[in-house]
Write a protein that holds these residues in place. Structure first.
Motif, PDB file in Angstrom:
ATOM      1  N   ARG A 187       0.871  -1.178  -0.015  1.00  0.00           N
ATOM      2  CA  ARG A 187      -0.067  -0.190  -0.032  1.00  0.00           C
ATOM      3  C   ARG A 187       0.810   1.206   0.053  1.00  0.00           C
ATOM      4  O   ARG A 187       1.898   1.228   0.827  1.00  0.00           O
ATOM      5  CB  ARG A 187      -0.835  -0.098   1.262  1.00  0.00           C
ATOM      6  N   GLY A 191      -3.465   4.472  -1.401  1.00  0.00           N
ATOM      7  CA  GLY A 191      -4.198   3.031  -1.496  1.00  0.00           C
ATOM      8  C   GLY A 191      -3.149   1.946  -2.158  1.00  0.00           C
ATOM      9  O   GLY A 191      -1.962   2.408  -2.099  1.00  0.00           O
ATOM     10  N   PRO A 192      -3.833   0.820  -2.329  1.00  0.00           N
ATOM     11  CA  PRO A 192      -2.943  -0.209  -2.919  1.00  0.00           C
ATOM     12  C   PRO A 192      -1.961   0.128  -4.203  1.00  0.00           C
ATOM     13  O   PRO A 192      -2.338   0.996  -4.915  1.00  0.00           O
ATOM     14  CB  PRO A 192      -4.143  -1.363  -3.589  1.00  0.00           C
ATOM     15  N   GLU A 193      -0.773  -0.119  -4.118  1.00  0.00           N
ATOM     16  CA  GLU A 193       0.197   0.102  -5.242  1.00  0.00           C
ATOM     17  C   GLU A 193      -0.158  -0.652  -6.434  1.00  0.00           C
ATOM     18  O   GLU A 193      -0.809  -1.831  -6.361  1.00  0.00           O
ATOM     19  CB  GLU A 193       1.654  -0.197  -4.569  1.00  0.00           C
ATOM     20  N   ALA A 240      -0.514   4.125  -7.671  1.00  0.00           N
ATOM     21  CA  ALA A 240      -1.454   3.792  -6.588  1.00  0.00           C
ATOM     22  C   ALA A 240      -3.038   3.834  -7.056  1.00  0.00           C
ATOM     23  O   ALA A 240      -3.387   4.704  -7.896  1.00  0.00           O
ATOM     24  CB  ALA A 240      -1.480   4.703  -5.309  1.00  0.00           C
ATOM     25  N   GLU A 465     -12.423  -6.281   0.335  1.00  0.00           N
ATOM     26  CA  GLU A 465     -11.627  -7.266  -0.232  1.00  0.00           C
ATOM     27  C   GLU A 465     -11.771  -8.794   0.412  1.00  0.00           C
ATOM     28  O   GLU A 465     -11.154  -9.650   0.026  1.00  0.00           O
ATOM     29  CB  GLU A 465     -10.144  -6.653   0.327  1.00  0.00           C
TER      30      GLU A 465
END
Length: 662
Positions: A187, A191-193, A240, A465
């Protein structure tokens, strides 16, 4: 943006001035950064950045009406934002006329069709530190650009941001965004990479984007984002996925998917040849060659890629070992997905029950064979639940009239009668017919406790998720806890305080609820397994695809089994366990565990039968062998010691543990 052919690298761009008032309201000339090295760091602007520090670049070709609607929506959502329209060599002047009708729009007209690389001209013309890309059928929603600018201000290493894209009039989440939200790369603050993006709703740090060359002109359209993301990462930047940066996309359903598939095939191969190790490139080429035998558009893409091979090799630059490791993680996540989704419905007879009511979230799916005497109580218990869930019974080619009994006693229940036996994987048929976002599995002799289905749905709603939850199993009238539940509660996997329950890499099919989209995403249960340990592969694929699985003891399933497990089922369970090892585990682990399972099964007829069946399917197991993602293998390795001492998973000991769900 409309489809385009590729052009030579020297296609010129021509800035065209629209009326002076529009130019005055166009992109501000505020300073450009001279450095594009993220490792040098950058001081965020005091107080953050407003959307006026972002220029929106829209590339379009011959779709003036679409462009007009997009500019109107963008102005309503982000008034005062700078906009540059790149006219990608349209055949008429309609695009220019539309641009002139909208205040604050700068028009850049290209003399030749540059495809997606037309956006590069807009990025060069921009005078803001950030550039947001839209297509002529997509736009950012109110406040999205402000939030994007804040993310960049807070993270000096951030060079690429992909927004959350809502597609169509029904505003469904783009499946690529769904994948990004479960990225295995860790992350970033935003946010998520990510190591890829969708250019219809992306924001880039302008100088970093231009420093890596922007979109390759030779690619045209289709997969043009991948080399940009890889090159940014190679330069030390990161990307991201920001779920709070919302965008709409209304794609034209009339576009021709075949030619686009050919271009995407070509461009994906070029990216692999230019940016991946030789071994990876060769494997990808062989895979495409196999697809090309069945698909003429893939075959056309392969021909185009081979024609450009000299250019690809001349521009080849392999990534670092660290970057390649991250790319392999994404390869593993993508490989766990099933492009075809669930298998098609086998030959069957269908009697529809009541329709799904508005607001219902969970459907119960039961696969049953010759079990009406048990199923009768299960359906009665489910009908008495406060949730009153829709129920689908998949009759697995029963010979005792199960389907007729259900239809007569429970007319609200949907009944699917399969003509050939499928075992527990018959649940796939029920999931395919379900019309709710979540599906809870039950067996003929098990049912969910009151309130549990709503509680599970609440967990899914709260944690996007989360792909699967397994309930605590209470066995018999005395409600003793199933040993497998105790084993799951003692999971040695790393704990994530942001998610409920205990982490898993496998589950119990008759006591689990799934996010339907996640289950479909990995292809459901492998139909060849029929019965016995069929959950293991699904669990591995879910975790590899980035979905979380949790044992939540607050959820309860009641199980009232009758009798012992038959020898044939034990043989199939051993066969399936061996197949799983040979298909998904490293060879040292696969061989060690194979020997352990055979020893644990003991000198039984069922053991010999299971080993013989496994060896008969060895060619198929090897042909479908694929190592799971590193994080999945670490999870399986972490529970190995626990499993070696487990009686609940001992194929020779099932008669001693009747609590294990079939």
């Amino acid at each position: 943006m409309t489809d385009a052919t590729t052009l030579p690298e020297t296609a010129p761009a021509e800035p065209v001035a629209v009326p002076d008032a529009a130019r005055a309201d166009g992109p501000p000339r505020a300073g450009r950064s001279a450095a594009a090295d993220p490792r040098a760091g950058a001081a965020p602007a005091a107080g953050g950045r407003a959307a006026t520090d972002v220029t929106v670049v829209i590339a379009t070709r011959g779709r003036a009406a679409r462009l007009d609607a997009t500019l109107t929506a963008l102005r309503d959502a982000s008034p005062g934002v700078a906009v540059i329209v790149c006219d990608d060599a349209s055949a008429d002047d309609e695009t220019a006329r539309v641009a002139r009708r909208h205040d604050g729009v700068t028009l850049v007209r290209l003399r030749h069709n540059a495809g997606a690389a037309a956006r590069n001209a807009g990025a060069r013309e921009a005078r803001t530190p950030l550039v947001a890309f839209c297509d002529d059928d997509s736009w950012f929603l109110p406040g999205a650009l402000d939030r994007a600018a804040e993310h960049f201000a807070a993270d000096p290493r951030l060079a690429l941001l992909n927004g959350r894209i809502l597609v169509g009039d029904d505003q469904r989440l783009d499946p690529v965004c769904d994948l990004m939200a479960r990225s295995p790369l860790g992350r970033a603050p935003a946010g998520p990479e990510i190591l890829g993006f969708l250019a219809c709703a992306a924001v880039v740090r302008r100088d970093a984007f231009l420093a890596v060359g922007g979109f390759p002109r030779r690619y045209g359209i289709g997969g043009e984002e991948a080399p940009v993301a890889i090159d940014l990462a190679a330069a030390g930047w990161r990307g991201a996925y920001a779920a709070d940066v919302l965008a709409r996309h209304l794609p034209d359903a009339a576009r021709h998917p075949g030619p686009r598939r050919a271009r995407t095939t070509r461009n994906d191969l070029w990216t692999t040849w230019r940016r991946r190790p030789v071994g990876t490139a060769l494997r990808a080429t062989v895979g495409v060659a196999r697809q090309a035998r069945r698909d003429e558009h893939v075959r056309d893409g392969l021909r185009q890629a081979v024609a450009g091979l000299p250019w690809a090799l001349a521009t080849r630059r392999a990534p670092s070992a660290a970057l390649e490791s991250r790319l392999r993680d994404l390869d593993a996540q993508n490989a766990a997905r099933s492009p075809a989704g669930l298998p098609p419905l086998p030959p069957h007879e269908l009697r529809a029950g009541r329709p799904v009511r508005p607001g219902e979230r969970t459907t119960v799916v039961i696969a049953a064979r010759n079990g009406w005497h048990q199923l009768e109580r299960t359906l009665a218990e489910l009908a008495a639940l406060p949730e009153r869930p829709p129920v689908i019974v998949v009759d697995d080619a029963s010979q005792d009239g199960t389907a007729a009994h259900v239809q007569a006693a429970h007319p609200d229940v949907t009944v699917v009668r399969l003509r050939e036996r499928r075992g527990p994987v018959a649940r796939n048929a029920g999931v395919r017919l379900a019309r709710t976002p979540y599906v809870a599995f039950a067996d003929a002799d098990s049912w969910w406790a009151p309130g549990t289905l709503d509680a599970a749905a609440d967990l899914f709603d709260a944690h996007p998720e989360l792909g699967l939850v397994t309930a605590r199993i209470l066995v018999g009238e005395d409600g003793r806890v199933d040993p497998i539940s105790d084993e799951m509660a003692a999971s040695p996997l790393p704990w994530d305080p942001e998610l409920p329950g205990h982490p898993l890499v496998s589950f119990m099919g008759g006591a689990s609820a799934v996010r339907r989209r996640a289950f479909v995403d990995v292809g459901g249960f492998e139909e060849r397994l029929v019965v016995g340990g069929e959950e293991e592969l699904v669990g591995t694929e879910l975790v590899t695809a980035g979905w979380a699985m949790r044992y939540v003891p607050e959820l309860v399933v009641h199980h009232h089994p009758e009798g012992e497990r038959r020898g044939e089922v034990r043989a199939l369970g051993l066969r399936n366990a061996l197949w799983f090892l040979w298909r998904r585990r490293p060879w040292p682990t696969a061989l060690s565990w194979s020997a352990h399972l055979v020893r644990a099964s003991g000198p039984r007829t069922e053991t010999a039968r299971g080993v013989a069946l496994a060896l008969r399917g060895l060619p198929w197991a090897l042909a479908t062998r694929r190592r799971p993602a590193p994080w999945t293998e670490r999870g399986m390795h972490a529970i190995e010691r626990q499993r070696r001492g487990s009686r609940a998973r001992d194929y020779g000991a099932y008669p001693e543990v009747p609590a294990v769900l079939d």
